[in-house]
Design an enzyme around this catalytic site. Sequence first.
Site, PDB file in Angstrom:
ATOM      1  N   ASN A   9       0.870  -1.179   0.000  1.00  0.00           N
ATOM      2  CA  ASN A   9       0.000   0.000   0.000  1.00  0.00           C
ATOM      3  C   ASN A   9       0.909   1.233   0.000  1.00  0.00           C
ATOM      4  O   ASN A   9       1.419   1.636   1.038  1.00  0.00           O
ATOM      5  CB  ASN A   9      -0.906  -0.029   1.238  1.00  0.00           C
ATOM      6  CG  ASN A   9      -1.785   1.199   1.335  1.00  0.00           C
ATOM      7  OD1 ASN A   9      -1.869   1.997   0.392  1.00  0.00           O
ATOM      8  ND2 ASN A   9      -2.447   1.367   2.470  1.00  0.00           N
ATOM      9  N   TRP A  10       1.088   1.799  -1.181  1.00  0.00           N
ATOM     10  CA  TRP A  10       2.028   2.926  -1.301  1.00  0.00           C
ATOM     11  C   TRP A  10       1.417   4.258  -0.888  1.00  0.00           C
ATOM     12  O   TRP A  10       2.054   5.298  -0.995  1.00  0.00           O
ATOM     13  CB  TRP A  10       2.584   2.982  -2.741  1.00  0.00           C
ATOM     14  CG  TRP A  10       3.582   1.903  -3.010  1.00  0.00           C
ATOM     15  CD1 TRP A  10       4.187   1.112  -2.080  1.00  0.00           C
ATOM     16  CD2 TRP A  10       4.111   1.491  -4.281  1.00  0.00           C
ATOM     17  NE1 TRP A  10       5.061   0.237  -2.683  1.00  0.00           N
ATOM     18  CE2 TRP A  10       5.026   0.452  -4.036  1.00  0.00           C
ATOM     19  CE3 TRP A  10       3.889   1.900  -5.601  1.00  0.00           C
ATOM     20  CZ2 TRP A  10       5.729  -0.180  -5.060  1.00  0.00           C
ATOM     21  CZ3 TRP A  10       4.584   1.268  -6.620  1.00  0.00           C
ATOM     22  CH2 TRP A  10       5.494   0.246  -6.355  1.00  0.00           C
ATOM     23  N   HIS A  89      -9.999   1.455   4.283  1.00  0.00           N
ATOM     24  CA  HIS A  89      -8.744   1.651   5.021  1.00  0.00           C
ATOM     25  C   HIS A  89      -8.981   2.661   6.149  1.00  0.00           C
ATOM     26  O   HIS A  89      -9.738   3.613   5.988  1.00  0.00           O
ATOM     27  CB  HIS A  89      -7.651   2.164   4.068  1.00  0.00           C
ATOM     28  CG  HIS A  89      -6.294   2.144   4.711  1.00  0.00           C
ATOM     29  ND1 HIS A  89      -5.886   3.134   5.574  1.00  0.00           N
ATOM     30  CD2 HIS A  89      -5.282   1.242   4.645  1.00  0.00           C
ATOM     31  CE1 HIS A  89      -4.659   2.832   6.007  1.00  0.00           C
ATOM     32  NE2 HIS A  89      -4.283   1.698   5.467  1.00  0.00           N
ATOM     33  N   GLU A  91      -7.316   5.056   7.202  1.00  0.00           N
ATOM     34  CA  GLU A  91      -7.035   6.467   6.873  1.00  0.00           C
ATOM     35  C   GLU A  91      -8.219   7.081   6.126  1.00  0.00           C
ATOM     36  O   GLU A  91      -8.480   8.276   6.242  1.00  0.00           O
ATOM     37  CB  GLU A  91      -5.726   6.561   6.071  1.00  0.00           C
ATOM     38  CG  GLU A  91      -4.522   6.364   6.994  1.00  0.00           C
ATOM     39  CD  GLU A  91      -3.291   5.765   6.348  1.00  0.00           C
ATOM     40  OE1 GLU A  91      -3.190   5.749   5.111  1.00  0.00           O
ATOM     41  OE2 GLU A  91      -2.418   5.287   7.108  1.00  0.00           O
ATOM     42  N   GLU A 161      -6.287  -4.665  10.298  1.00  0.00           N
ATOM     43  CA  GLU A 161      -5.300  -3.619  10.556  1.00  0.00           C
ATOM     44  C   GLU A 161      -5.695  -2.835  11.804  1.00  0.00           C
ATOM     45  O   GLU A 161      -6.516  -1.898  11.724  1.00  0.00           O
ATOM     46  CB  GLU A 161      -5.218  -2.650   9.370  1.00  0.00           C
ATOM     47  CG  GLU A 161      -4.769  -3.289   8.084  1.00  0.00           C
ATOM     48  CD  GLU A 161      -4.077  -2.269   7.182  1.00  0.00           C
ATOM     49  OE1 GLU A 161      -2.901  -2.477   6.864  1.00  0.00           O
ATOM     50  OE2 GLU A 161      -4.706  -1.268   6.826  1.00  0.00           O
ATOM     51  N   GLY A 167       1.566   2.533  10.954  1.00  0.00           N
ATOM     52  CA  GLY A 167       2.530   3.625  10.856  1.00  0.00           C
ATOM     53  C   GLY A 167       3.177   4.024  12.168  1.00  0.00           C
ATOM     54  O   GLY A 167       3.766   5.094  12.273  1.00  0.00           O
ATOM     55  N   SER A 208       2.433  -1.731  10.691  1.00  0.00           N
ATOM     56  CA  SER A 208       3.856  -1.722  11.061  1.00  0.00           C
ATOM     57  C   SER A 208       4.584  -3.034  10.765  1.00  0.00           C
ATOM     58  O   SER A 208       5.514  -3.407  11.487  1.00  0.00           O
ATOM     59  CB  SER A 208       4.033  -1.327  12.538  1.00  0.00           C
ATOM     60  OG  SER A 208       3.650   0.017  12.725  1.00  0.00           O
ATOM     61  N   GLY A 229       2.445  -0.977   4.489  1.00  0.00           N
ATOM     62  CA  GLY A 229       2.484   0.433   4.092  1.00  0.00           C
ATOM     63  C   GLY A 229       3.916   0.918   3.960  1.00  0.00           C
ATOM     64  O   GLY A 229       4.606   0.630   2.977  1.00  0.00           O
ATOM     65  N   GLY A 230       4.394   1.623   4.975  1.00  0.00           N
ATOM     66  CA  GLY A 230       5.725   2.256   4.938  1.00  0.00           C
ATOM     67  C   GLY A 230       6.830   1.350   4.417  1.00  0.00           C
ATOM     68  O   GLY A 230       7.599   1.734   3.520  1.00  0.00           O
TER      69      GLY A 230
END
Length: 245
Positions: A9-10, A89, A91, A161, A167, A208, A229-230
Site C-alpha cells: 500500500n504505497w 482503510h 485512513e 489492521e 505507521g 507496522s 504500508g511504509g
Amino acid sequence: MYMKIIIANWKMYLSEKDAIALAVKIAKVKTGNKVILAPSFTAIPAVTKAVKLSIAGQNMFWQGYGAYTGEICGEELKSLGCKYVILGHSERRKYYKETDEMIRQKVEYAQKLGLTPVLCVGETEEEKKAGKTLEVVKRQLKIALQTIGLAKPNKIIIAYEPVWAIGTGNPENPQNANMVQGEIKKQAGTLLRQGSAGQALPVLYGGSVDSKNFSGFLAEKNIDGFLVGGASTKWEEFKEIIQEA
Ligand code: PGA
C-alpha cells in the site's frame, strides 16, 4: 508453506517516477508469494505499463461514472488494469469520515464489477483499551458484507489492521492478530454463507509490518499474508518480506 498474499500500500508516498522504479525492481524478485501493488491513482497507468504484477486501487467511489468531483470509479480502475481495490482503510475512515455503510456500498459495487475488494477492518487504541476489538471488527464486517453473497470465498480479501498499529512501528503481536483473524474468518464465513469454507478466505495482517517482524507472523495459521504500508516503499525492506514470507 503456502502462498502468501502481500500487498504494497504505497498510500501517497511515491512520485510516479519513484513508483515505476520500485515496481520494476519488485517485479524482478523471485518469490512464491502473490504480490499486489497499490500505487497512487496517478501512477497506476505507468506502473501497469512497466510491470506485469497485479495492481490494486487504494480506494474507489460506490457508484459508476457520474457527477462526483474528485472521485474515481471502479470502471476507471478496471480500465487501467486493476484487479483489486482496497476499501475501508482506516485512513479513509479517519480523514474522510467513511462510514461502515459507505464501505458496504463500495464493497458491493466492486463485487458487481468483478474487482476483488481488500476490505480493511480494525479497532482504534481506545477501542482496544476498552476490550472492544472483536465487537468493533465484527460490526465492521457485518455491515460491509451483509448484502453480498459470494460464489467463492477467494473473491474477497480481508485485512485486519489495528488502527493503533498503523505507521507507529508498534505492530500487534502475532498471537493476538491470529486470534482476531480466526474470528474474522469465522464471522465472514457465516456472513458470506460459506460456512467452514470461510477458513479459506484470505485474511491479511497489516500495521507496522517490516523486515524485522514479519517472520513472527508466518507461523500463525490465520495470517494469510500482509498489507504493508511504509516498509513496502523501501526496496530492501520489501524485497526481504516478499522473498522470505
Ligand atoms: P504501515 O501501514 O505498514 O505503514 O503501518 C499499513 C497500512 O496502512 O496498510
